[in-house]
Design a protein around this motif. Structure first.
Motif, PDB file in Angstrom:
ATOM      1  N   SER A  21     114.380 262.768  27.589  1.00  0.00           N
ATOM      2  CA  SER A  21     115.672 262.190  28.009  1.00  0.00           C
ATOM      3  C   SER A  21     115.076 260.916  28.501  1.00  0.00           C
ATOM      4  N   LEU A  22     115.712 259.896  28.101  1.00  0.00           N
ATOM      5  CA  LEU A  22     115.527 258.513  28.538  1.00  0.00           C
ATOM      6  C   LEU A  22     116.792 257.921  29.193  1.00  0.00           C
ATOM      7  N   VAL A  23     116.601 257.024  29.951  1.00  0.00           N
ATOM      8  CA  VAL A  23     117.840 256.099  30.708  1.00  0.00           C
ATOM      9  C   VAL A  23     117.414 254.792  30.174  1.00  0.00           C
ATOM     10  N   ALA A  24     118.374 254.090  29.671  1.00  0.00           N
ATOM     11  CA  ALA A  24     118.276 252.887  29.250  1.00  0.00           C
ATOM     12  C   ALA A  24     118.229 251.869  30.436  1.00  0.00           C
ATOM     13  N   ALA A 171     117.002 262.131  23.688  1.00  0.00           N
ATOM     14  CA  ALA A 171     118.522 261.725  24.214  1.00  0.00           C
ATOM     15  C   ALA A 171     118.277 260.403  25.087  1.00  0.00           C
ATOM     16  N   ARG A 172     119.088 259.713  24.903  1.00  0.00           N
ATOM     17  CA  ARG A 172     119.324 258.453  25.860  1.00  0.00           C
ATOM     18  C   ARG A 172     120.569 258.067  26.307  1.00  0.00           C
ATOM     19  N   THR A 173     120.647 257.764  27.504  1.00  0.00           N
ATOM     20  CA  THR A 173     121.916 257.479  28.109  1.00  0.00           C
ATOM     21  C   THR A 173     121.907 256.309  29.161  1.00  0.00           C
ATOM     22  N   ALA A 192     125.876 257.570  25.621  1.00  0.00           N
ATOM     23  CA  ALA A 192     124.770 258.352  25.335  1.00  0.00           C
ATOM     24  C   ALA A 192     124.629 258.234  23.821  1.00  0.00           C
ATOM     25  N   VAL A 193     123.200 258.644  23.374  1.00  0.00           N
ATOM     26  CA  VAL A 193     122.880 258.924  22.186  1.00  0.00           C
ATOM     27  C   VAL A 193     121.694 260.005  21.922  1.00  0.00           C
ATOM     28  N   ILE A 194     122.038 260.827  20.769  1.00  0.00           N
ATOM     29  CA  ILE A 194     120.970 261.812  20.761  1.00  0.00           C
ATOM     30  C   ILE A 194     120.480 261.594  19.113  1.00  0.00           C
ATOM     31  N   GLY A 223     123.023 264.745  32.530  1.00  0.00           N
ATOM     32  CA  GLY A 223     122.307 264.215  33.903  1.00  0.00           C
ATOM     33  C   GLY A 223     121.175 264.941  34.479  1.00  0.00           C
ATOM     34  N   LEU A 224     120.905 266.195  33.539  1.00  0.00           N
ATOM     35  CA  LEU A 224     119.789 267.134  34.042  1.00  0.00           C
ATOM     36  C   LEU A 224     118.504 266.374  33.542  1.00  0.00           C
TER      37      LEU A 224
END
Length: 265
Positions: A21-24, A171-173, A192-194, A223-224
């Motif tokens: 899980s990545l946050v831009a 996954a990136r949001t 978001a993109v997976i 968001g988890l």
């Protein structure tokens, strides 16, 4: 940017899966200028073989904001970052390089997340766009692209490029927000993109399947983060037999969904 990676292995012992899980990074700054919502608010009804080997860990979150069974990926002003549950979440899919039946898996997984969170997801049809970091907006805009789920590989997507062979999906949001006159920060996930690695062969359903992987990654999209409880589907090390969301997963998703109220930017 947060980057949560965990390695999973199959019965044969070959490293197959890493979920991330990545946050831009470019999307985290709050803007003093109001962000424009692309949709009016509306009422809505609404990721196994035994895993081994930790490549990374989730960023610690304040204990008061979660439990051992669920954790939030990002927190602003003591509140988890989430989508506005009162506006539809549009999504699209690129299954051209995925397994036969892949779209059905995506649709069923999205429906499961929607039902658990009380959110409304709208499928806008297929796309030829490849899941890459460039797909996400870098600043607040009037409209946002639909959530993109798709199978690709490291040659086509920077999200998978240079990752270990064991990486299966990322996954990136991106989220944006405003600072209110009273100092309150109000934010919402907006895109978001997976990226699912097409070079890894998994069954469509069951333990260690595309269904369990997609559900896990959609949990990140909502968001988890990875919880401490190793018996949850969102755990950094996924139990082999899990095929669906567990009690902690559902509890965390509920706190990110409709019952948490609308978000007005």
């Amino acid at each position: 940017m947060t980057d949560d990676l965990v390695m999973l292995t199959l019965r044969a012992g070959r490293s197959l899966l890493v979920s991330a899980s990545l946050v831009a990074a470019g999307a985290l700054a709050l803007s003093a200028a109001p962000a424009t919502s692309g949709a009016a608010l509306s009422g809505a009804s609404t990721s196994s073989a035994t895993a081994h080997g930790l490549l990374g860990s989730a960023t610690p979150r304040p204990a008061s904001l979660g439990t051992a069974s669920y954790s939030f990926a990002s927190v602003v002003d003591s509140k988890p970052v989430r989508w506005n549950p009162c506006a539809p979440i549009r999504w699209t899919a690129n299954t051209a390089r995925g397994p036969a039946g892949g779209l059905d898996v995506l649709k069923a997984s999205v429906a499961r997340i929607a039902a658990t969170t009380g959110t409304t997801w709208q499928y806008v049809g297929p796309t030829t766009k490849v899941p890459t970091a460039a797909y996400l907006p870098r600043s607040s805009t009037a409209t946002y692209p639909p959530v993109l789920l798709g199978w690709t590989d490291g040659a086509a997507s920077d999200l998978l490029r240079a990752q270990p062979r064991s990486v299966l999906g990322i996954a990136r949001t991106a989220w944006f927000g405003v600072v209110k006159p009273d100092g309150r920060k109000v934010v919402a996930t907006r895109a978001a993109v997976i990226a699912l690695d097409r070079t890894d062969a998994l069954p469509l359903r069951g333990g260690t399947s595309w269904t369990s992987v997609v559900l896990h990654e959609l949990g990140h999209v909502m968001g988890l983060a990875h919880p401490a409880d190793t018996k949850q589907l969102m755990a950094s090390v996924l139990p082999r037999t899990l095929t669906d969301l567990q009690s902690g997963d559902r509890a965390g998703l509920t706190r990110l969904g409709r019952t948490a109220g609308c978000i007005v930017l």
